[in-house]
Design a protein around this motif. Structure first.
Motif, PDB file in Angstrom:
ATOM      1  N   MET A 195       2.262  41.916  75.236  1.00 43.78           N
ATOM      2  CA  MET A 195       1.829  41.702  73.855  1.00 43.78           C
ATOM      3  C   MET A 195       1.377  43.013  73.224  1.00 43.78           C
ATOM      4  SD  MET A 195      -0.422  38.232  74.406  1.00 43.78           S
ATOM      5  CE  MET A 195       0.050  36.982  75.600  1.00 43.78           C
ATOM      6  N   GLN A 196       1.656  43.135  71.917  1.00 45.98           N
ATOM      7  CA  GLN A 196       1.204  44.311  71.170  1.00 45.98           C
ATOM      8  C   GLN A 196      -0.261  44.119  70.777  1.00 45.98           C
ATOM      9  OE1 GLN A 196       3.701  45.445  67.887  1.00 45.98           O
ATOM     10  NE2 GLN A 196       2.272  46.951  67.116  1.00 45.98           N
ATOM     11  N   VAL A 197      -1.109  45.079  71.143  1.00 45.63           N
ATOM     12  CA  VAL A 197      -2.549  44.914  70.985  1.00 45.63           C
ATOM     13  C   VAL A 197      -3.147  46.206  70.444  1.00 45.63           C
ATOM     14  CG1 VAL A 197      -3.033  45.662  73.343  1.00 45.63           C
ATOM     15  CG2 VAL A 197      -4.649  44.144  72.193  1.00 45.63           C
ATOM     16  N   ARG A 198      -4.280  46.084  69.814  1.00 46.14           N
ATOM     17  CA  ARG A 198      -5.056  47.244  69.376  1.00 46.14           C
ATOM     18  C   ARG A 198      -6.533  46.879  69.429  1.00 46.14           C
ATOM     19  NH1 ARG A 198      -3.545  47.383  62.864  1.00 46.14           N
ATOM     20  NH2 ARG A 198      -4.863  45.627  62.218  1.00 46.14           N
ATOM     21  N   ILE A 199      -7.381  47.922  69.399  1.00 47.81           N
ATOM     22  CA  ILE A 199      -8.832  47.730  69.432  1.00 47.81           C
ATOM     23  C   ILE A 199      -9.409  48.143  68.082  1.00 47.81           C
ATOM     24  CG2 ILE A 199     -10.984  48.479  70.519  1.00 47.81           C
ATOM     25  CD1 ILE A 199      -9.489  48.815  73.109  1.00 47.81           C
TER      26      ILE A 199
ATOM     27  N   LEU B 170     -23.141  47.663  65.913  1.00 44.92           N
ATOM     28  CA  LEU B 170     -21.881  48.384  66.050  1.00 44.92           C
ATOM     29  C   LEU B 170     -21.080  47.706  67.163  1.00 44.92           C
ATOM     30  CD1 LEU B 170     -20.376  50.925  65.022  1.00 44.92           C
ATOM     31  CD2 LEU B 170     -21.483  52.191  66.867  1.00 44.92           C
ATOM     32  N   HIS B 171     -19.796  47.507  66.938  1.00 47.44           N
ATOM     33  CA  HIS B 171     -19.059  46.602  67.817  1.00 47.44           C
ATOM     34  C   HIS B 171     -17.598  47.034  67.907  1.00 47.44           C
ATOM     35  CE1 HIS B 171     -18.498  42.970  70.053  1.00 47.44           C
ATOM     36  NE2 HIS B 171     -17.717  42.389  69.152  1.00 47.44           N
ATOM     37  N   SER B 172     -16.926  46.541  68.922  1.00 51.43           N
ATOM     38  CA  SER B 172     -15.473  46.700  69.050  1.00 51.43           C
ATOM     39  C   SER B 172     -14.898  45.399  69.585  1.00 51.43           C
ATOM     40  CB  SER B 172     -15.124  47.872  69.978  1.00 51.43           C
ATOM     41  OG  SER B 172     -15.556  47.624  71.295  1.00 51.43           O
ATOM     42  N   TRP B 173     -13.679  45.088  69.148  1.00 53.06           N
ATOM     43  CA  TRP B 173     -13.030  43.863  69.587  1.00 53.06           C
ATOM     44  C   TRP B 173     -11.510  44.079  69.551  1.00 53.06           C
ATOM     45  CZ3 TRP B 173     -15.544  44.565  65.003  1.00 53.06           C
ATOM     46  CH2 TRP B 173     -14.806  44.432  63.810  1.00 53.06           C
ATOM     47  N   PRO B 174     -10.745  43.289  70.304  1.00 57.62           N
ATOM     48  CA  PRO B 174      -9.287  43.444  70.338  1.00 57.62           C
ATOM     49  C   PRO B 174      -8.596  42.576  69.293  1.00 57.62           C
ATOM     50  CG  PRO B 174      -9.961  41.941  72.051  1.00 57.62           C
ATOM     51  CD  PRO B 174     -11.223  42.358  71.348  1.00 57.62           C
ATOM     52  N   GLU B 175      -7.383  42.990  68.923  1.00 53.23           N
ATOM     53  CA  GLU B 175      -6.519  42.212  68.039  1.00 53.23           C
ATOM     54  C   GLU B 175      -5.107  42.207  68.621  1.00 53.23           C
ATOM     55  OE1 GLU B 175      -8.376  42.833  63.562  1.00 53.23           O
ATOM     56  OE2 GLU B 175      -6.807  44.200  64.261  1.00 53.23           O
ATOM     57  N   VAL B 176      -4.415  41.097  68.436  1.00 56.44           N
ATOM     58  CA  VAL B 176      -3.039  40.947  68.907  1.00 56.44           C
ATOM     59  C   VAL B 176      -2.164  40.591  67.709  1.00 56.44           C
ATOM     60  CG1 VAL B 176      -1.475  39.694  70.441  1.00 56.44           C
ATOM     61  CG2 VAL B 176      -3.806  40.229  71.196  1.00 56.44           C
ATOM     62  N   LEU B 177      -0.993  41.216  67.621  1.00 52.46           N
ATOM     63  CA  LEU B 177      -0.093  41.008  66.487  1.00 52.46           C
ATOM     64  C   LEU B 177       0.790  39.790  66.720  1.00 52.46           C
ATOM     65  CD1 LEU B 177       1.065  41.958  63.797  1.00 52.46           C
ATOM     66  CD2 LEU B 177       2.643  43.435  65.093  1.00 52.46           C
ATOM     67  N   PHE B 178       0.722  38.841  65.778  1.00 55.50           N
ATOM     68  CA  PHE B 178       1.598  37.673  65.761  1.00 55.50           C
ATOM     69  C   PHE B 178       2.478  37.784  64.521  1.00 55.50           C
ATOM     70  CE2 PHE B 178      -1.529  36.203  68.705  1.00 55.50           C
ATOM     71  CZ  PHE B 178      -0.897  35.256  69.507  1.00 55.50           C
ATOM     72  N   PRO B 179       3.787  37.994  64.661  1.00 55.51           N
ATOM     73  CA  PRO B 179       4.665  38.112  63.497  1.00 55.51           C
ATOM     74  C   PRO B 179       4.573  36.887  62.599  1.00 55.51           C
ATOM     75  CG  PRO B 179       5.807  38.779  65.499  1.00 55.51           C
ATOM     76  CD  PRO B 179       4.509  38.172  65.935  1.00 55.51           C
TER      77      PRO B 179
END
Length: 765
Positions: A511-515, A542-551
């Motif tokens: 899966m294509q992912v980014r932070i 202050l925070h970080s979380w992942p995201e996944v691309l769904f076309p």
């Protein structure tokens, strides 16, 4: 009767002729040097080298040790040595030839040394640059710029930084060498301070007290060295007084500066934060006293997550920030990533940045428009963020329009996540086997990509614990592949570890992912902006979380961090209202949101009154404002205070019969009042002019003049008289002879403090 010209000539001869043996006149004390002392060769070069190294000191806190520090040290020593050698060889030549020859030689030598140390294999004999050398330095400079613009302190010591620092401090060393050689102490001190302060200004980090002390000592040494070689400098000066004044100035700076609002909001002392594009958030989150960094106004009882930027490229050690094209705000945020089948709701969010410094502005996702910003802020359409190369986030107040995406559970399950983008030029990253193996085991029961991601999310939230200290204690405080492997074993960490592990595990599943780096929604306050609720966001959110691309849907956020936010979940579509033929409208639970918790639940022994309070409205602390006002007043009045102290001292000495002190005060008062002063005049001629033009009391003026002449020509042992009374009378009449604005300027900005003070003709001053 002799003529007036004859009388004055006789007087002049009497004043200038040497005393006879029968009537020896005492030698008047000499207060000034009678000639300019040579500057020397070793002294200026050594002082300039020390000043350059003092300017270099703060950079050691923002750049990790490496070749750059050795490069700078060698360059400084070589430049100083070259200056000493050339000035010695050209010491009998004309001054312009000595200066020009020294400057050109230092430039050529510096170029050769930097070339040898950085790119010697591309140069002729290792020191003569070629076109290849120029190309290499251009590439290194561009790389250094990217590291500074997008990296976080401390930066890794790289060849680009070594080249940039070596070349930059070669220029600084040459400038300081010539400024010191020409006794331009003020400019040299200002240049040293400006260069040394750059790291603290850019990173907005802690005040470097040690550097301030070193800089102050260097400046005092520089002033003393250059001043003692001036022909108008006193033969003897009070070293103890200079040291006391310097120590007082340093103590005042160190004590007052941290209390100023700029310092308190920018220095990393627990009252403000600096956010960059990295995932090194541990130090910020571990600050003992979280403070309010921004406020958010939005409709409803919840606010959206706010993103600063995204990171998509992973090299096995760190995640690199996305650096896409930038465009004007008028061009919008780009085409939507979601299809028309996905339901959306438009939202307006007003954001006011209080104590956060960054090149990125916090915005909700997906942003579609923004109002209230200057044109220096540009849109990055690739990740819908706002970035500026020149402006700072602090102080901005703006409103962002965004679209809230509401896919149904059926819609998101029917879409496969986008495959990872592979860069053919990048070296493949080898991940520890535990990452892919664990991802496969955790998601074995899921049949769709969305369900696999939810399974990962739930596994992290149920099987792991939030901890700021465990990563530090066990040595995996980072986002590298090895740190992720250790985190999966320890099962304790903070948002960076959860996001990094989730991203690598999702990527191992294809899966294509980014932070994302940003802020949790914050805490609801009692304050209102019209009909909107106001939320307070603190530094520990202050925070970080992942995201996944769904076309067809876009980037879908997930919240794997244990105890923070609400896990992502979409509801099944339901039919509302009319008959069976009506369209299915999704009932949203957007992800992530902040209903569960809006900040890390960490035990902070020292939180005090600055810790985040979700319900109470914060009050303005007036102490920094008062201290700022006091500091400004002290700085503005400092010249006047110095002049008052000097005047009191001279009046005290005049009361004891010191004519030199009385006449020096008279002369400086004339300079302060912008009245003509000529060192070619004798005391008697000047006195006559003041009586005639300024209507000062002739008798008082005569007492001062007689005392000066008696001091110069009378026998020693003459009785002294109180000169303070006639001096006060004359000074008061001089002030009365000018207009009010001139008197005010003379009091607040006395010119005599920086105007040349030459010896009085015929007077012991």
């Amino acid at each position: 009767m002799p003529s007036r010209r004859g009388s004055e000539s006789a007087m002049f001869r009497a004043e200038q002729s040497p005393p006879t043996a029968a009537a020896p006149a005492p030698t008047a004390p000499r207060w000034h040097r009678d000639r300019e002392e040579p500057t020397g060769v070793v002294g200026p070069g050594a002082l300039a080298a020390v000043a350059t190294l003092v300017a270099t000191w703060p950079y050691t806190s923002v750049i990790s040790p490496g070749t750059w520090s050795g490069t700078v040290l060698v360059v400084v020593i070589v430049v100083a040595g070259t200056g000493m050698l050339l000035r010695h060889l050209l010491r009998r030549r004309a001054a312009w030839l000595q200066d020009t020859g020294t400057l050109l030689t230092q430039i050529l030598v510096a170029i050769g040394v930097v070339t040898l140390l950085v790119a010697g294999d591309t140069a002729i004999f290792g020191v003569i640059p070629t076109t290849t050398t120029v190309t290499v330095f251009g590439a290194l400079g561009a790389a250094a710029f990217e590291e500074v613009a997008f990296g976080s302190a401390p930066l890794d010591a790289s060849p680009g930084l070594a080249a940039t620092m070596g070349a930059g401090f070669a220029i600084v060393a040459i400038l300081l060498d010539h400024l010191v050689a020409h006794r331009s102490a003020v400019l040299a001190a200002l240049l040293t301070g400006a260069i040394g302060a750059v790291p603290m200004i850019i990173t907005l980090g802690d005040t470097n007290v040690v550097w301030f002390v070193l800089y102050g000592a260097m400046a005092l040494l520089l002033f003393r060295y250059t001043a003692r070689r001036h022909p108008e400098s006193p033969r003897r000066s009070s070293t103890s007084l200079a040291v006391a004044l310097g120590a007082a100035a340093l103590a005042t700076t160190v004590a007052i500066a941290p209390a100023l609002p700029v310092a308190t909001s920018m220095a990393g002392t627990g009252v403000g934060v600096t956010v960059d594009a990295s995932l090194r958030l541990g130090d910020d989150l571990r600050q003992p006293n979280p403070v309010e960094v921004l406020t958010v106004a939005a409709d409803g009882d919840t606010a959206p997550y706010l993103r600063l930027t995204t990171l998509s490229r992973f090299d096995g050690r760190v995640w690199q920030p996305d650096r896409g094209d930038l465009q004007s705000q008028d061009d919008g945020f780009g085409a939507p990533e979601w299809s028309e089948e996905i339901a959306t709701e438009e939202e307006n969010t007003s954001i006011r940045v209080l104590r956060m410094s960054s090149s990125w502005l916090p915005v909700p996702y997906p942003a579609t428009a923004v109002q209230g910003l200057s044109g220096s802020w540009r849109v990055s359409p690739d990740n819908r963020t706002l970035f500026s190369r020149s402006a700072d986030a602090v102080g901005n107040d703006y409103t962002v329009t965004s679209s809230r995406l509401i896919p149904t559970l059926e819609q998101i399950r029917a879409i496969d996540a986008a495959a990872p983008v592979v860069d053919p030029e990048a070296e493949p990253v080898e991940l520890p086997g535990i990452i892919a193996e664990t991802a496969t085991d955790v998601t074995a029961a899921a049949s769709t990509d969305y369900d696999r991601l939810v399974a990962l999310q739930n596994w992290f939230r149920s099987q792991f614990a939030y901890s700021l200290e465990t990563p530090v204690q066990e040595g995996f405080d980072g986002t590298g592949a090895d740190a992720v492997a250790q985190f999966l074993e320890a099962r304790q960490g903070y948002c960076v570890h959860f996001a990094g592990a989730f991203a690598l595990m999702a990527e191992s599943l294809g899966m294509q992912v980014r932070i994302v780096v940003g802020y949790l929604p914050g805490s609801l306050t009692d304050e209102k902006r019209g009909t909107e609720s106001v939320f307070s966001v603190t530094s520990d959110q202050l925070h970080s979380w992942p995201e996944v691309l769904f076309p067809g849907v876009g980037w879908v956020p997930f919240e794997p961090t244990a105890s923070l936010g609400v896990p992502t979940a979409f509801r099944a579509g339901v039919t509302q209202g009319g008959g069976p033929g009506d369209p299915s409208v999704p009932v949203p639970t957007t992800a992530p949101q902040s209903e569960e918790t809006s900040g890390p639940e960490v035990d902070r022994e020292d939180a005090g009154g600055d810790s985040a309070d979700g319900g109470a409205q914060r009050s303005l602390d007036t102490t920094p404002v008062l201290l700022t006002a006091l500091g400004v007043v002290v700085l503005l009045l400092l010249p006047a205070l110095i002049r008052v102290v000097e005047r009191r001292g001279r009046l005290s000495r005049a009361r004891d019969g010191d004519p030199a002190a009385a006449w020096a005060e008279l002369r400086d008062t004339l300079i302060d009042l912008q009245l003509d002063v000529s060192d070619a005049e004798t005391p008697r001629v000047r006195a006559a002019g003041l009586v005639r033009e300024r209507h000062v009391d002739a008798a008082a003026m005569r007492r001062l003049t007689d005392a000066v002449e008696q001091s110069n020509y009378a026998r020693s042992g003459e009785a002294s008289t109180d000169l303070s009374e006639p001096l006060r009378q004359v000074l008061g009449q001089l002030r009365a002879s000018v207009d009010r604005p001139t008197r005010v300027r003379a009091a607040l900005l006395p010119r005599s403090l920086y105007a040349p003070r030459a010896a009085e003709p015929g007077a012991a001053v």
